[in-house]
Design a protein around this motif. Structure first.
Motif, PDB file in Angstrom:
ATOM      1  N   GLU A   1      42.366  39.925  39.910  1.00 46.94           N
ATOM      2  CA  GLU A   1      42.531  41.194  40.608  1.00 46.94           C
ATOM      3  C   GLU A   1      41.353  41.474  41.534  1.00 46.94           C
ATOM      4  N   GLU A   2      40.152  41.197  41.052  1.00 44.88           N
ATOM      5  CA  GLU A   2      38.958  41.449  41.871  1.00 44.88           C
ATOM      6  C   GLU A   2      38.958  40.602  43.132  1.00 44.88           C
ATOM      7  N   ASN A   3      39.594  39.425  43.076  1.00 41.30           N
ATOM      8  CA  ASN A   3      39.616  38.518  44.219  1.00 41.30           C
ATOM      9  C   ASN A   3      40.938  38.560  44.986  1.00 41.30           C
ATOM     10  N   GLY A   4      41.733  39.581  44.732  1.00 43.25           N
ATOM     11  CA  GLY A   4      42.941  39.793  45.511  1.00 43.25           C
ATOM     12  C   GLY A   4      44.063  38.810  45.233  1.00 43.25           C
TER      13      GLY A   4
ATOM     14  N   ALA B   1      32.884  34.809  36.285  1.00 43.57           N
ATOM     15  CA  ALA B   1      32.114  35.896  36.899  1.00 43.57           C
ATOM     16  C   ALA B   1      30.665  35.509  37.181  1.00 43.57           C
ATOM     17  N   THR B   2      30.191  34.395  36.642  1.00 43.83           N
ATOM     18  CA  THR B   2      28.766  34.062  36.746  1.00 43.83           C
ATOM     19  C   THR B   2      28.477  32.731  37.425  1.00 43.83           C
ATOM     20  N   ASP B   3      29.468  31.861  37.543  1.00 46.27           N
ATOM     21  CA  ASP B   3      29.249  30.534  38.117  1.00 46.27           C
ATOM     22  C   ASP B   3      30.056  30.401  39.414  1.00 46.27           C
ATOM     23  N   PRO B   4      29.404  30.436  40.586  1.00 41.37           N
ATOM     24  CA  PRO B   4      30.141  30.381  41.862  1.00 41.37           C
ATOM     25  C   PRO B   4      30.957  29.103  42.028  1.00 41.37           C
TER      26      PRO B   4
ATOM     27  N   TRP C   1      45.565  46.431  32.433  1.00 41.44           N
ATOM     28  CA  TRP C   1      44.327  45.672  32.519  1.00 41.44           C
ATOM     29  C   TRP C   1      44.145  45.096  33.917  1.00 41.44           C
ATOM     30  N   GLY C   2      42.914  45.190  34.430  1.00 45.19           N
ATOM     31  CA  GLY C   2      42.559  44.620  35.722  1.00 45.19           C
ATOM     32  C   GLY C   2      41.058  44.540  35.811  1.00 45.19           C
ATOM     33  N   THR C   3      40.524  44.750  37.011  1.00 44.13           N
ATOM     34  CA  THR C   3      39.071  44.767  37.147  1.00 44.13           C
ATOM     35  C   THR C   3      38.474  45.813  36.217  1.00 44.13           C
TER      36      THR C   3
ATOM     37  N   VAL D   1      42.214  37.501  34.144  1.00 41.44           N
ATOM     38  CA  VAL D   1      43.059  38.478  34.843  1.00 41.44           C
ATOM     39  C   VAL D   1      42.198  39.412  35.695  1.00 41.44           C
ATOM     40  N   ALA D   2      41.057  39.849  35.159  1.00 41.98           N
ATOM     41  CA  ALA D   2      40.158  40.719  35.924  1.00 41.98           C
ATOM     42  C   ALA D   2      39.645  40.002  37.165  1.00 41.98           C
TER      43      ALA D   2
END
Length: 604
Positions: free
Chosen positions: A350-353, A587-590, A203-205, A346-347
């Protein structure tokens, strides 16, 4: 248009004469009285229960229902069919009748409803709203096939359809939920197919296919919730180069050229691959398998209906039925699953390194990994059940300078005892002499409430007993009010003292934790420390809770109930986001994402 189905065993009115025993289930006592009058016989049972909370005590050859599926909300479809699977004996069959799309012309839809709803007028003039989901035959057949059923649908009359579903029988579980890279993984799998395939995805992005194997099938009967199912064992050598992470084993009896969905209530096994040796990474992510198992109802029980469950049965984050209500804010997966909170976190990492190794709470219970050079232990979502050894080892990690970031809530609420071989969990929830109807959360004297003997907020800074839960349906949207906009956790967010973040997406809930507090002369909340929260805990965000939430028992206090985001330092720093739904907004709120990044970067 209308539809019908054939099943090997009789259905409808002829079911009772040909069946050896018959069980009638309904949540309405009046319906049961009518059924009892029509179906007399010593072999009949009549059970008053909501099917989503029903825990069966036997398996059935045939399940029949009429005009029922169209009243199941879309978010409950997978859970409903998982319940049916667990109710059926191997090779069992489901037969049902229902309305087709043609019935739509007779319905009055309610446009503003958040699930498909119609208005019904009864003969007495009263009006009622009811869920009504009309299916077309091809789509429903495809949906059932995707859920592992073999469905056949035929027309029978003006407005009805009747599918019959037969189980594609394969499921499994691991001997233990984690394995080191380069070591033997033991899987217990039962299937009626002559051969089957296991595909492993990390599991990741996005899910990454890591490998597969094929084995000859062996059949075995399902067990009960409290005993090792002892299914046939298969051994797989995990490649030494597999990266630490969460892996989903997808079980199949037929080839599939597409990447299957990772979340399912059957034919899935969650695995955590831990490093073969210390990796040099600074972050360790904890997967809450104890909590997954507490809500797992495979075999007819969970820690919400019994004091002991086996961990050697299907279902632990994926692959089994679950106790719990659907989440109106995320209908893609049920609560109490890996897919609901841990997977998006977790996704995002990974997406943010963000490089991390992974472990389970069983690993921490056994004293593994926390001494392998990590600076930060991360958990997210709903990490409710902790053993004494997990608590002791995590506290020692903090006292040695390790930091903890808890992006969840209801954390460390129940104490569990772990069987010596790691195969079972026990939790004593009820006060002595209490009836089965007692709500343990609202009770004093529960033997395994952490707060009544060693308050969890002494470690985490917060406790569920000072927050609360809103379990059913949408809630009034709440966000955190910032109490110190100059603090480093808010760097780069644009937030200032007094601003509110997360309100539009209902960040607070479905459960949240808090500290008892009072207001200082400047009007800022400060912990009282009377509940065990460290006095230097800084409340950096606060969300007072409305009275329609569910609240747990606690000590006498004048402190309001509130979610309190904050941190404190005692050798290592402990941060808490104080709400289960933090990961849902990543993923939706900066602003939520920036705070998360600040905490992980600073503490690791």
């Amino acid at each position: 248009m209308s539809w019908s189905a054939r099943a090997e065993r009789a259905s409808g009115p002829s079911c009772s004469p040909t069946a050896r025993t018959l069980t009638a289930l309904d949540a309405a006592p009046e319906m049961l009285r009518i059924a009892h009058a029509r179906m007399r016989g010593t072999a009949n049972r009549f059970i008053e229960a909501d099917i989503f909370n029903w825990e069966r005590d036997r398996q059935y050859d045939t399940v029949f229902f009429a005009v029922w599926l169209s009243h199941v909300p879309p978010v409950e479809m997978e859970a409903f069919w998982a319940l049916l699977r667990w109710a059926l004996a191997p090779g069992g069959c489901v037969v049902f009748l229902d309305d087709s799309l043609a019935k739509a012309e007779f319905e009055e839809p309610v446009a503003e409803a958040h699930v498909p709803t119609v208005r019904r007028c009864l003969a007495d003039g009263s009006q009622h709203l009811t869920v009504k989901v009309l299916h077309d035959a091809p789509s429903l057949t495809s949906q059932l096939n995707d859920l592992g059923w073999k469905a056949h649908i035929e027309p029978i009359g003006a407005y009805r359809m009747s599918p019959g579903g037969r189980m594609t029988s394969i499921n499994g579980y691991p001997a233990r939920p984690s394995v080191r890279a380069g070591e033997i993984l033991r899987l217990h799998i039962a299937t009626s197919a002559p051969r089957f395939r296991v595909d492993f995805y990390r599991w990741g992005t996005t899910p990454q296919h890591a490998g597969h194997t094929e084995w000859p099938g062996r059949i075995a009967d399902p067990g009960t919730f409290d005993r090792d199912w002892q299914w046939p064992v298969y051994e797989f050598l995990v490649p030494a180069d597999w990266k630490s992470g969460v892996y989903i084993a997808v079980l199949s009896t037929e080839p599939d050229s597409c990447t299957p969905p990772m979340d399912s209530r059957e034919a899935r096994i969650l695995l955590v691959v831990t490093p073969a040796a210390p990796s040099g990474r600074k972050i360790l992510y904890k997967i809450p398998t104890f909590t997954y198992q507490a809500y797992n109802t495979a075999g007819g029980g969970s820690l919400y209906s019994a004091s002991h469950v086996t961990m050697r049965r299907p279902g632990c984050g994926v692959g089994g039925p679950i106790k719990g209500l659907p989440d109106p804010y995320d209908s893609t997966s049920p609560r109490q699953t890996f897919a609901h909170w841990d997977a998006p976190f977790v996704a995002w990492m990974e997406e943010n390194g963000v490089e991390s190794d992974f472990c389970t709470d069983l690993d921490l219970h056994e004293g593994r990994h926390l001494n392998d050079g990590y600076r930060l232990l991360v958990s997210a979502g709903h990490d409710e059940y902790w053993s004494t050894d997990v608590r002791r080892n995590v506290t020692a990690f903090r006292d040695a300078g390790g930091s903890i970031a808890n992006f969840g809530a209801n954390t460390c609420w129940w104490r569990v005892d772990v069987a010596p071989n790691g195969a079972g969990l026990s939790c004593d929830k009820f006060p002595p002499g209490a009836s089965a109807e007692t709500d343990p959360d609202a009770s004093h004297g529960c033997p395994d409430h952490w707060w009544e003997s060693e308050p969890e907020n002494a470690l985490l800074g917060v406790s569920y007993r000072n927050g609360g839960g809103h379990w059913d349906g949408p809630r009034a949207p709440l966000g955190f009010t910032v109490t110190d906009g100059d603090h480093w956790i808010f760097s780069g967010t644009g937030l200032r003292t007094g601003d509110v973040f997360g309100r539009e997406a209902a960040l607070i809930g479905y459960e949240c934790d808090g500290a008892t507090y009072e207001l200082d002369t400047a009007g800022r909340p400060r912990p009282t420390g009377q509940d065990g929260t460290p006095k230097d805990f800084e409340i950096l965000g606060i969300a007072p809770l409305p009275s329609d939430w569910n609240f747990a028992a606690r000590e006498p206090t004048t402190s309001p109930r509130a979610a309190t985001l904050g941190l404190y330092t005692a050798a290592g720093t402990v941060f808490t986001a104080a709400t289960t739904d933090w990961a849902r907004l990543l993923a939706t709120d900066p602003q939520v994402a920036s705070i998360t990044c600040n905490v992980i970067t600073r503490l690791s």
